[in-house]
Write a protein that holds these residues in place. Sequence first.
Motif, mmCIF file in Angstrom:
data_model
loop_
_atom_site.group_PDB
_atom_site.id
_atom_site.type_symbol
_atom_site.label_atom_id
_atom_site.label_comp_id
_atom_site.label_asym_id
_atom_site.label_seq_id
_atom_site.Cartn_x
_atom_site.Cartn_y
_atom_site.Cartn_z
ATOM 1 N N SER A 15 5.679 4.713 4.491
ATOM 2 C CA SER A 15 5.657 3.870 3.290
ATOM 3 C C SER A 15 6.803 4.210 2.350
ATOM 4 O O SER A 15 7.299 5.337 2.346
ATOM 5 C CB SER A 15 4.331 4.042 2.548
ATOM 6 N N MET B 124 7.251 -10.446 4.874
ATOM 7 C CA MET B 124 7.132 -9.155 4.197
ATOM 8 C C MET B 124 8.198 -8.169 4.680
ATOM 9 O O MET B 124 8.565 -7.249 3.968
ATOM 10 C CB MET B 124 5.723 -8.573 4.386
ATOM 11 N N SER C 79 10.305 -6.436 1.826
ATOM 12 C CA SER C 79 10.354 -4.974 1.705
ATOM 13 C C SER C 79 11.792 -4.465 1.798
ATOM 14 O O SER C 79 12.184 -3.571 1.050
ATOM 15 C CB SER C 79 9.462 -4.309 2.747
ATOM 16 N N VAL D 200 7.858 -5.371 -7.226
ATOM 17 C CA VAL D 200 7.506 -4.851 -5.908
ATOM 18 C C VAL D 200 7.399 -3.340 -6.048
ATOM 19 O O VAL D 200 8.374 -2.681 -6.420
ATOM 20 C CB VAL D 200 8.574 -5.223 -4.858
ATOM 21 N N CYS E 29 5.559 -0.960 -3.758
ATOM 22 C CA CYS E 29 5.657 -0.164 -2.529
ATOM 23 C C CYS E 29 5.472 -1.035 -1.299
ATOM 24 O O CYS E 29 5.043 -2.184 -1.396
ATOM 25 C CB CYS E 29 4.659 0.993 -2.530
ATOM 26 N N ALA E 30 5.850 -0.472 -0.168
ATOM 27 C CA ALA E 30 5.744 -1.214 1.089
ATOM 28 C C ALA E 30 5.384 -0.247 2.203
ATOM 29 O O ALA E 30 5.780 0.917 2.168
ATOM 30 C CB ALA E 30 7.065 -1.901 1.405
ATOM 31 N N THR E 31 4.616 -0.736 3.162
ATOM 32 C CA THR E 31 4.291 0.066 4.338
ATOM 33 C C THR E 31 4.766 -0.695 5.566
ATOM 34 O O THR E 31 4.413 -1.864 5.758
ATOM 35 C CB THR E 31 2.770 0.319 4.429
ATOM 36 N N HIS F 103 -1.260 2.335 4.999
ATOM 37 C CA HIS F 103 -0.919 2.126 3.592
ATOM 38 C C HIS F 103 -1.807 2.962 2.677
ATOM 39 O O HIS F 103 -1.318 3.688 1.810
ATOM 40 C CB HIS F 103 -1.049 0.637 3.252
ATOM 41 N N HIS G 134 3.416 -5.770 8.331
ATOM 42 C CA HIS G 134 4.055 -5.031 7.247
ATOM 43 C C HIS G 134 3.332 -5.364 5.946
ATOM 44 O O HIS G 134 3.021 -6.517 5.686
ATOM 45 C CB HIS G 134 5.530 -5.417 7.107
ATOM 46 N N VAL H 181 3.212 -5.191 1.710
ATOM 47 C CA VAL H 181 4.001 -5.027 0.488
ATOM 48 C C VAL H 181 3.055 -5.143 -0.699
ATOM 49 O O VAL H 181 2.218 -6.046 -0.759
ATOM 50 C CB VAL H 181 5.122 -6.085 0.387
ATOM 51 N N SER H 182 3.205 -4.201 -1.622
ATOM 52 C CA SER H 182 2.357 -4.210 -2.806
ATOM 53 C C SER H 182 3.155 -4.751 -3.985
ATOM 54 O O SER H 182 4.285 -4.328 -4.237
ATOM 55 C CB SER H 182 1.877 -2.783 -3.045
#
Lengths: 333, 159
Positions: free
Chosen positions: A7, A113, A117, A181, A183-185, A215, A327, A329-330
């Motif tokens: 992440s 995503m 990301s 944006v 965070c992303a995993t 995540h 994927h 994405v937060s």
Amino acid sequence: MLQGHQSWIFNNKPVILSSSAVGGPFEAKGPLAKDFDILHQDTRLGQDSFEKAEKKLIEQACEIAIHKAKIKKEDINFFLCGDLMNQIISSSFAARTLAIPFLGLYGACSSSMEGLSLAALMIDSKAAEYALAATSSHNSASEKQYRYPTEYGAQKPPTAQWTVTGSGAVLLGQRGEGPKVTCATIGRVVDMGLSDPFNMGTAMAPAAVDTIQAHFRDLNRDPSFYDLIATGDLGRVGHRIAGDLLRDHGLEIPPEIFTDCGILIYGDKQPVMAGGSGCACSATTTYGHFFKRMHKGELKRILIVATGALLSPLSYQQKESIPCVAHAVSIEM
Amino acid sequence: MSSKKKKKLSPTQQKYQAYAKIREPKRPVLLNSIRAFFVGGIVCTIGQVLQWVFMTYFNFDEVSAGNPTVAVLIIISVTLTGLGVYDHIAQWGGAGTAVPVTGFANTVASAAIEHRTEGYVLGVGGNMFKISGPVITFGVFSAFVVAIVRIAVKALGGM
């Protein structure tokens, strides 16, 4: 910045300056119609082929996003785009028109995503001032490439899904107003040995579950952190399986916050079997519907888990199973 | 899925597939069969009516009425395909619309329309028989095998 195993946390909080969603006639009849910027009545968009129409969809989505952000096209440093066509022609041809330095992506329906990301990573690391991420899919063009001619009379099973005709784009910048944006995993490829192209939801569900678990593990978060967790295009079949799998793995996501773009985009009366699919499914739902709800203040923190089935018509004919990826994405307001 | 294919799957994959299977909607086989029975029957009845019309009003006999009957069915099927109606009938009627004449015309016409954008030669010409090609290939081959068998049986003094 790397967090946990797979992440990224974006400490500089890349801002989504603008977003856009373009759809076709079938999307216009769906419950999210009002959240689109343009809805076309003609699936060819006045072009002479479906493939050219898909390119046009991306061009329009990007133009609208750039226009809304009130910046010049020349100021955008990078353009990240992916689609479902062989050799991602829709993206490359749209990039030719836009003339922005371009990176082509392929993550099947997870391209939305994947693009977001990577664009966020560029902005966060100050590798770009502005980055544009887009993706598209076209129902007829996809059917033609992956399955049968559109007018061919074959009965589809209840697990089949309907590829969304549309395109979504987001423009990210270093500073400004808008959702951020955070965070992303990045998911790994999961293959549970399924090989039915008319049952993608079941094939993709384990990939979504794997990424969602990663995540929450990497970020040491709880599902209650989010107001909404949406999978990309699992449809009714895959979404139910994903929910059950998560519960069995000890990660209970309350049903009121756990949804799927493929279920939301079409109404119950539309003949889409298990729901929507395609790159544009998660892209238009997120960039249109969810972002509007964030701007209205209905949603504060969302997690989008775009799922992709990485098959090709050739691999299917050679009896290969369907590898899948997801994927997450937060995005926070 | 065949048992041969299942053997290649890991225990985790097999477990997941069983897990998913009970959560998937089933194909409504009985309903589909009933619909296919009626839709297929209606197509055949239309064919029968056409044959009767050609025999009664156009001086065809039972054998020669076959050709104009099939031609009319093909025209109807191709027209419905071109108007974008046939695939909707097929989604409802299932196997009933695959009745040779109309179903076959639909496979050829739909592929031809679809690949029109790649030009007449490489597009329409090259892809027209994309779906129906296997039927022709194996149909001709089966006929060949049956004919050989028949000749052999005849030569050996049978029939």
